[in-house]
Design a protein around this motif. Structure first.
Motif, PDB file in Angstrom:
ATOM      1  N   LEU A  24     -39.343  27.219  80.800  1.00 24.17           N
ATOM      2  CA  LEU A  24     -38.928  26.124  81.678  1.00 24.17           C
ATOM      3  C   LEU A  24     -38.412  26.726  82.981  1.00 24.17           C
ATOM      4  O   LEU A  24     -37.279  27.197  83.062  1.00 24.17           O
ATOM      5  CB  LEU A  24     -37.846  25.264  81.027  1.00 24.17           C
ATOM      6  CG  LEU A  24     -37.444  24.029  81.839  1.00 24.17           C
ATOM      7  CD1 LEU A  24     -38.590  23.022  81.893  1.00 24.17           C
ATOM      8  CD2 LEU A  24     -36.193  23.375  81.268  1.00 24.17           C
ATOM      9  N   GLY A  25     -39.262  26.707  83.999  1.00 22.32           N
ATOM     10  CA  GLY A  25     -38.893  27.289  85.275  1.00 22.32           C
ATOM     11  C   GLY A  25     -38.464  26.232  86.272  1.00 22.32           C
ATOM     12  O   GLY A  25     -38.728  25.037  86.102  1.00 22.32           O
ATOM     13  N   HIS A  57     -38.272  20.922  87.557  1.00 24.77           N
ATOM     14  CA  HIS A  57     -38.023  21.729  86.360  1.00 24.77           C
ATOM     15  C   HIS A  57     -39.160  21.465  85.376  1.00 24.77           C
ATOM     16  O   HIS A  57     -39.225  20.395  84.768  1.00 24.77           O
ATOM     17  CB  HIS A  57     -36.660  21.367  85.762  1.00 24.77           C
ATOM     18  CG  HIS A  57     -35.546  21.453  86.762  1.00 24.77           C
ATOM     19  ND1 HIS A  57     -34.858  22.617  87.009  1.00 24.77           N
ATOM     20  CD2 HIS A  57     -35.026  20.526  87.609  1.00 24.77           C
ATOM     21  CE1 HIS A  57     -33.959  22.403  87.944  1.00 24.77           C
ATOM     22  NE2 HIS A  57     -34.036  21.143  88.326  1.00 24.77           N
ATOM     23  N   ILE A  58     -40.043  22.444  85.238  1.00 33.12           N
ATOM     24  CA  ILE A  58     -41.254  22.241  84.430  1.00 33.12           C
ATOM     25  C   ILE A  58     -41.592  23.514  83.647  1.00 33.12           C
ATOM     26  O   ILE A  58     -41.285  24.619  84.092  1.00 33.12           O
ATOM     27  CB  ILE A  58     -42.459  21.833  85.310  1.00 33.12           C
ATOM     28  CG1 ILE A  58     -42.672  22.842  86.445  1.00 33.12           C
ATOM     29  CG2 ILE A  58     -42.266  20.441  85.887  1.00 33.12           C
ATOM     30  CD1 ILE A  58     -43.878  22.554  87.299  1.00 33.12           C
ATOM     31  N   PRO A  59     -42.238  23.357  82.482  1.00 35.91           N
ATOM     32  CA  PRO A  59     -42.642  24.530  81.698  1.00 35.91           C
ATOM     33  C   PRO A  59     -43.917  25.156  82.250  1.00 35.91           C
ATOM     34  O   PRO A  59     -44.814  24.452  82.726  1.00 35.91           O
ATOM     35  CB  PRO A  59     -42.875  23.951  80.300  1.00 35.91           C
ATOM     36  CG  PRO A  59     -43.255  22.525  80.553  1.00 35.91           C
ATOM     37  CD  PRO A  59     -42.485  22.093  81.765  1.00 35.91           C
ATOM     38  N   PHE A  60     -43.978  26.479  82.185  1.00 37.20           N
ATOM     39  CA  PHE A  60     -45.113  27.228  82.720  1.00 37.20           C
ATOM     40  C   PHE A  60     -45.754  28.109  81.665  1.00 37.20           C
ATOM     41  O   PHE A  60     -45.140  28.467  80.660  1.00 37.20           O
ATOM     42  CB  PHE A  60     -44.657  28.142  83.868  1.00 37.20           C
ATOM     43  CG  PHE A  60     -44.374  27.433  85.165  1.00 37.20           C
ATOM     44  CD1 PHE A  60     -45.364  27.291  86.128  1.00 37.20           C
ATOM     45  CD2 PHE A  60     -43.114  26.916  85.416  1.00 37.20           C
ATOM     46  CE1 PHE A  60     -45.091  26.648  87.325  1.00 37.20           C
ATOM     47  CE2 PHE A  60     -42.832  26.276  86.619  1.00 37.20           C
ATOM     48  CZ  PHE A  60     -43.828  26.147  87.576  1.00 37.20           C
ATOM     49  N   LEU A  93     -41.696  29.233  95.109  1.00 37.17           N
ATOM     50  CA  LEU A  93     -40.903  30.135  94.278  1.00 37.17           C
ATOM     51  C   LEU A  93     -40.610  29.448  92.953  1.00 37.17           C
ATOM     52  O   LEU A  93     -40.253  28.274  92.922  1.00 37.17           O
ATOM     53  CB  LEU A  93     -39.580  30.475  94.991  1.00 37.17           C
ATOM     54  CG  LEU A  93     -38.444  31.079  94.160  1.00 37.17           C
ATOM     55  CD1 LEU A  93     -38.827  32.456  93.643  1.00 37.17           C
ATOM     56  CD2 LEU A  93     -37.162  31.148  94.995  1.00 37.17           C
ATOM     57  N   VAL A  94     -40.778  30.204  91.856  1.00 43.48           N
ATOM     58  CA  VAL A  94     -40.404  29.705  90.531  1.00 43.48           C
ATOM     59  C   VAL A  94     -39.369  30.654  89.943  1.00 43.48           C
ATOM     60  O   VAL A  94     -39.566  31.871  89.922  1.00 43.48           O
ATOM     61  CB  VAL A  94     -41.610  29.605  89.579  1.00 43.48           C
ATOM     62  CG1 VAL A  94     -41.176  28.964  88.256  1.00 43.48           C
ATOM     63  CG2 VAL A  94     -42.740  28.801  90.206  1.00 43.48           C
ATOM     64  N   VAL A  95     -38.265  30.091  89.469  1.00 42.31           N
ATOM     65  CA  VAL A  95     -37.166  30.884  88.918  1.00 42.31           C
ATOM     66  C   VAL A  95     -37.076  30.663  87.406  1.00 42.31           C
ATOM     67  O   VAL A  95     -37.022  29.517  86.946  1.00 42.31           O
ATOM     68  CB  VAL A  95     -35.825  30.510  89.580  1.00 42.31           C
ATOM     69  CG1 VAL A  95     -34.669  31.244  88.903  1.00 42.31           C
ATOM     70  CG2 VAL A  95     -35.861  30.834  91.074  1.00 42.31           C
ATOM     71  N   PHE A  96     -37.069  31.767  86.684  1.00 45.42           N
ATOM     72  CA  PHE A  96     -36.884  31.733  85.234  1.00 45.42           C
ATOM     73  C   PHE A  96     -35.589  32.475  84.898  1.00 45.42           C
ATOM     74  O   PHE A  96     -35.236  33.454  85.558  1.00 45.42           O
ATOM     75  CB  PHE A  96     -38.044  32.417  84.515  1.00 45.42           C
ATOM     76  CG  PHE A  96     -39.379  31.770  84.759  1.00 45.42           C
ATOM     77  CD1 PHE A  96     -39.813  30.727  83.960  1.00 45.42           C
ATOM     78  CD2 PHE A  96     -40.203  32.216  85.789  1.00 45.42           C
ATOM     79  CE1 PHE A  96     -41.054  30.134  84.186  1.00 45.42           C
ATOM     80  CE2 PHE A  96     -41.433  31.630  86.019  1.00 45.42           C
ATOM     81  CZ  PHE A  96     -41.857  30.584  85.216  1.00 45.42           C
ATOM     82  N   GLN A  97     -34.889  32.024  83.859  1.00 49.38           N
ATOM     83  CA  GLN A  97     -33.640  32.677  83.475  1.00 49.38           C
ATOM     84  C   GLN A  97     -33.556  32.812  81.971  1.00 49.38           C
ATOM     85  O   GLN A  97     -33.964  31.923  81.225  1.00 49.38           O
ATOM     86  CB  GLN A  97     -32.434  31.890  83.994  1.00 49.38           C
ATOM     87  CG  GLN A  97     -31.105  32.597  83.772  1.00 49.38           C
ATOM     88  CD  GLN A  97     -29.963  31.893  84.486  1.00 49.38           C
ATOM     89  OE1 GLN A  97     -30.061  31.559  85.666  1.00 49.38           O
ATOM     90  NE2 GLN A  97     -28.866  31.676  83.768  1.00 49.38           N
TER      91      GLN A  97
END
Length: 240
Positions: A24-25, A57-60, A93-97
């Motif tokens: 979920l990025g 906020h969406i899954p990739f 930009l996509v942010v993952f944590q």
């Protein structure tokens, strides 16, 4: 992203692992840089002062191709206002944590001797930059994307008699899927570069890191505590 040298990670395998475990990025795009004094030429919303910035906020799914290219694929609601913005801009930009945790100074054994410690927060963040492409009304592409994303997540579910069977897109009626496809568009991001920050007490002494691992397992506990302890141990420059 601000990345002190001891927290920088350039290993693609570690970056991809964070993305796959935490798909979920947060997708960011902005037209602020290109609007400038000419922002009136573009659609605006007077009720939203930040209309030229957007996040979803969406899954990739992280895709690796034989050509050596890397892509992120996903889908957005057709009515999402970010869709049209992504068709106008050249980058996003996509942010993952990762899983994250507060780290108490009380967990450092050396705290009892010097008291020269303060709280911190341990986490990994992966920033993926790329060029977005919106895909409209391509049924085959959308079905393949949904199947890939579904399979990625269903594979994480446990198997056995006490669990429900794993689900696949083909389980739903074709007419239902066709109706649902009308409400989404596809998103493909050609990745240009990746930055990542793995902040897991790498700048602390071994005895203090061992204290962090012990208390993550003891105080945080459960799957979160175990995952955090694994990340701390895996990223420490020495052996624990």
């Amino acid at each position: 992203m601000y990345i002190p040298k001891h927290f920088e990670s350039t290993e693609l395998s570690k970056q991809v692992e964070i993305i796959k475990k935490n798909p979920l990025g947060t997708l960011f795009s902005s037209e602020a840089g290109r609007l400038g004094f000419f922002r009136w030429n573009y659609p605006s919303n007077e009720d939203d002062p930040d209309f030229d910035m957007c996040a979803s906020h969406i899954p990739f799914v992280f895709g690796e191709f034989d050509s050596g290219e890397y892509k992120l694929i996903a889908h957005l609601a057709r009515k999402n206002q970010q869709v049209e913005m992504l068709e106008r801009v050249q980058k996003c930009l996509v942010v993952f944590q990762s899983v994250d945790s507060y780290i108490s100074p009380a967990w450092y054994p050396m705290k009892k001797k010097t008291h020269k410690f303060v709280p911190t927060w341990d986490f990994a963040a992966v920033h993926v930059y790329g060029k977005p492409k919106i895909i409209r009304d391509d049924k085959d592409w959308l079905i393949n994307m949904l199947s890939t994303l579904t399979d990625q997540e269903e594979e994480k579910r446990p198997e056995g008699e006490i669990y429900e069977e794993k689900w696949s897109v083909s389980d739903a009626p074709d007419s239902y899927i066709d109706a649902m496809l009308k409400n989404i568009v596809g998103l493909e991001i050609d990745i240009t570069h990746i930055q990542s920050k793995f902040k897991f007490d790498q700048n602390k002494s071994q005895v203090n890191v061992e204290g962090v691992v012990e208390n993550l397992l003891k105080e945080v506990g459960g799957e979160k505590g175990q995952e955090m302890a694994h990340l701390v141990k895996d990223n420490y420059p020495g052996s624990l």
